[in-house]
Design a protein around this motif. Structure first.
Motif, PDB file in Angstrom:
ATOM      1  N   MET A   1       0.853  -1.169   0.000  1.00 41.55           N
ATOM      2  CA  MET A   1       0.000   0.000   0.000  1.00 41.55           C
ATOM      3  C   MET A   1       0.900   1.233   0.000  1.00 41.55           C
ATOM      4  SD  MET A   1      -3.251   1.050   0.235  1.00 41.55           S
ATOM      5  CE  MET A   1      -4.146  -0.364   0.801  1.00 41.55           C
ATOM      6  N   GLN A   2       0.572   2.182  -0.864  1.00 44.09           N
ATOM      7  CA  GLN A   2       1.299   3.441  -0.882  1.00 44.09           C
ATOM      8  C   GLN A   2       0.306   4.578  -1.065  1.00 44.09           C
ATOM      9  OE1 GLN A   2       4.291   3.879  -3.896  1.00 44.09           O
ATOM     10  NE2 GLN A   2       5.179   5.669  -2.926  1.00 44.09           N
ATOM     11  N   VAL A   3       0.345   5.523  -0.138  1.00 46.49           N
ATOM     12  CA  VAL A   3      -0.579   6.648  -0.125  1.00 46.49           C
ATOM     13  C   VAL A   3       0.217   7.937  -0.312  1.00 46.49           C
ATOM     14  CG1 VAL A   3      -2.230   7.926   1.286  1.00 46.49           C
ATOM     15  CG2 VAL A   3      -2.181   5.442   1.398  1.00 46.49           C
ATOM     16  N   GLN A   4      -0.317   8.824  -1.134  1.00 43.42           N
ATOM     17  CA  GLN A   4       0.274  10.143  -1.347  1.00 43.42           C
ATOM     18  C   GLN A   4      -0.742  11.185  -0.895  1.00 43.42           C
ATOM     19  OE1 GLN A   4       0.476  11.568  -5.447  1.00 43.42           O
ATOM     20  NE2 GLN A   4       2.549  12.285  -5.039  1.00 43.42           N
ATOM     21  N   ILE A   5      -0.269  12.203  -0.199  1.00 48.56           N
ATOM     22  CA  ILE A   5      -1.171  13.275   0.221  1.00 48.56           C
ATOM     23  C   ILE A   5      -0.707  14.598  -0.377  1.00 48.56           C
ATOM     24  CG2 ILE A   5      -1.872  12.176   2.381  1.00 48.56           C
ATOM     25  CD1 ILE A   5       0.098  14.047   3.850  1.00 48.56           C
ATOM     26  N   ILE A   6      -1.671  15.481  -0.548  1.00 45.85           N
ATOM     27  CA  ILE A   6      -1.371  16.858  -0.925  1.00 45.85           C
ATOM     28  C   ILE A   6      -1.835  17.723   0.236  1.00 45.85           C
ATOM     29  CG2 ILE A   6      -1.927  18.747  -2.502  1.00 45.85           C
ATOM     30  CD1 ILE A   6      -2.147  16.662  -4.723  1.00 45.85           C
ATOM     31  N   VAL A   7      -0.920  18.567   0.701  1.00 44.84           N
ATOM     32  CA  VAL A   7      -1.194  19.445   1.833  1.00 44.84           C
ATOM     33  C   VAL A   7      -1.166  20.881   1.340  1.00 44.84           C
ATOM     34  CG1 VAL A   7      -0.404  20.183   4.108  1.00 44.84           C
ATOM     35  CG2 VAL A   7      -0.143  17.785   3.422  1.00 44.84           C
ATOM     36  N   THR A   8      -2.228  21.617   1.629  1.00 46.00           N
ATOM     37  CA  THR A   8      -2.319  23.024   1.274  1.00 46.00           C
ATOM     38  C   THR A   8      -2.621  23.811   2.539  1.00 46.00           C
ATOM     39  OG1 THR A   8      -3.207  22.386  -0.892  1.00 46.00           O
ATOM     40  CG2 THR A   8      -3.484  24.680  -0.236  1.00 46.00           C
ATOM     41  N   ALA A   9      -1.759  24.761   2.831  1.00 46.49           N
ATOM     42  CA  ALA A   9      -1.918  25.608   4.022  1.00 46.49           C
ATOM     43  C   ALA A   9      -2.078  24.765   5.286  1.00 46.49           C
ATOM     44  CB  ALA A   9      -3.097  26.555   3.840  1.00 46.49           C
ATOM     45  N   GLY A  10      -1.299  23.698   5.386  1.00 45.28           N
ATOM     46  CA  GLY A  10      -1.316  22.857   6.576  1.00 45.28           C
ATOM     47  C   GLY A  10      -2.474  21.902   6.684  1.00 45.28           C
ATOM     48  N   LYS A  11      -3.257  21.792   5.616  1.00 46.97           N
ATOM     49  CA  LYS A  11      -4.444  20.929   5.631  1.00 46.97           C
ATOM     50  C   LYS A  11      -4.340  19.892   4.523  1.00 46.97           C
ATOM     51  CE  LYS A  11      -9.461  21.088   5.445  1.00 46.97           C
ATOM     52  NZ  LYS A  11     -10.665  21.891   5.337  1.00 46.97           N
ATOM     53  N   ILE A  12      -4.707  18.644   4.842  1.00 48.91           N
ATOM     54  CA  ILE A  12      -4.729  17.590   3.822  1.00 48.91           C
ATOM     55  C   ILE A  12      -5.891  17.887   2.881  1.00 48.91           C
ATOM     56  CG2 ILE A  12      -4.941  15.121   3.349  1.00 48.91           C
ATOM     57  CD1 ILE A  12      -4.139  14.674   6.346  1.00 48.91           C
ATOM     58  N   THR A  13      -5.570  18.125   1.610  1.00 47.06           N
ATOM     59  CA  THR A  13      -6.616  18.477   0.650  1.00 47.06           C
ATOM     60  C   THR A  13      -6.896  17.362  -0.348  1.00 47.06           C
ATOM     61  OG1 THR A  13      -4.954  19.577  -0.736  1.00 47.06           O
ATOM     62  CG2 THR A  13      -6.189  20.957   0.823  1.00 47.06           C
ATOM     63  N   GLU A  14      -5.954  16.428  -0.457  1.00 45.68           N
ATOM     64  CA  GLU A  14      -6.154  15.330  -1.407  1.00 45.68           C
ATOM     65  C   GLU A  14      -5.359  14.113  -0.942  1.00 45.68           C
ATOM     66  OE1 GLU A  14      -5.286  14.426  -6.116  1.00 45.68           O
ATOM     67  OE2 GLU A  14      -5.546  16.513  -5.472  1.00 45.68           O
ATOM     68  N   VAL A  15      -5.951  12.942  -1.128  1.00 43.45           N
ATOM     69  CA  VAL A  15      -5.285  11.676  -0.840  1.00 43.45           C
ATOM     70  C   VAL A  15      -5.385  10.811  -2.088  1.00 43.45           C
ATOM     71  CG1 VAL A  15      -5.227   9.619   0.622  1.00 43.45           C
ATOM     72  CG2 VAL A  15      -5.988  11.798   1.591  1.00 43.45           C
ATOM     73  N   THR A  16      -4.249  10.296  -2.525  1.00 43.20           N
ATOM     74  CA  THR A  16      -4.207   9.413  -3.688  1.00 43.20           C
ATOM     75  C   THR A  16      -3.566   8.099  -3.271  1.00 43.20           C
ATOM     76  OG1 THR A  16      -3.913  11.330  -5.129  1.00 43.20           O
ATOM     77  CG2 THR A  16      -3.409   9.171  -6.072  1.00 43.20           C
ATOM     78  N   VAL A  17      -4.216   6.994  -3.607  1.00 44.06           N
ATOM     79  CA  VAL A  17      -3.647   5.679  -3.336  1.00 44.06           C
ATOM     80  C   VAL A  17      -2.861   5.277  -4.579  1.00 44.06           C
ATOM     81  CG1 VAL A  17      -4.130   3.281  -2.771  1.00 44.06           C
ATOM     82  CG2 VAL A  17      -5.548   5.099  -1.793  1.00 44.06           C
ATOM     83  N   LEU A  18      -1.531   5.244  -4.445  1.00 46.59           N
ATOM     84  CA  LEU A  18      -0.669   4.943  -5.582  1.00 46.59           C
ATOM     85  C   LEU A  18      -0.517   3.444  -5.815  1.00 46.59           C
ATOM     86  CD1 LEU A  18       2.141   7.551  -4.843  1.00 46.59           C
ATOM     87  CD2 LEU A  18       0.218   7.785  -6.424  1.00 46.59           C
TER      88      LEU A  18
END
Length: 76
Positions: free
Chosen positions: A1-18
């Protein structure tokens, strides 16, 4: 399992399961219902402190471990 997150202004805005378990058709079935729940729970909780999805313990555990690693890398 590999998860990628995008953080904007200190907040998780997107989660992608790679990467996800895909050893057999049952894995795909479990992932199809568990991963959207886990992603939504992550966005709501803004942390890796989320509940496991019933019937998807292996997927949930792998997801949370990878998510925590991504959060650590992001400094959250």
């Amino acid at each position: 399992m590999q998860v990628q997150i995008i953080v904007t202004a200190g907040k998780i805005t997107e989660v992608t399961v790679l990467q996800q378990p895909s050893g057999n058709p049952k894995d795909a079935e479990i992932n199809d219902y568990a991963l959207p729940v886990l992603v939504q729970d992550t966005l709501t909780a803004q942390s890796a402190d989320i509940d496991m999805v019933s019937g998807a313990t292996v997927t949930s555990t792998g997801y949370v471990q990878s998510l925590q690693a991504a959060l650590d890398e992001a400094g959250l």
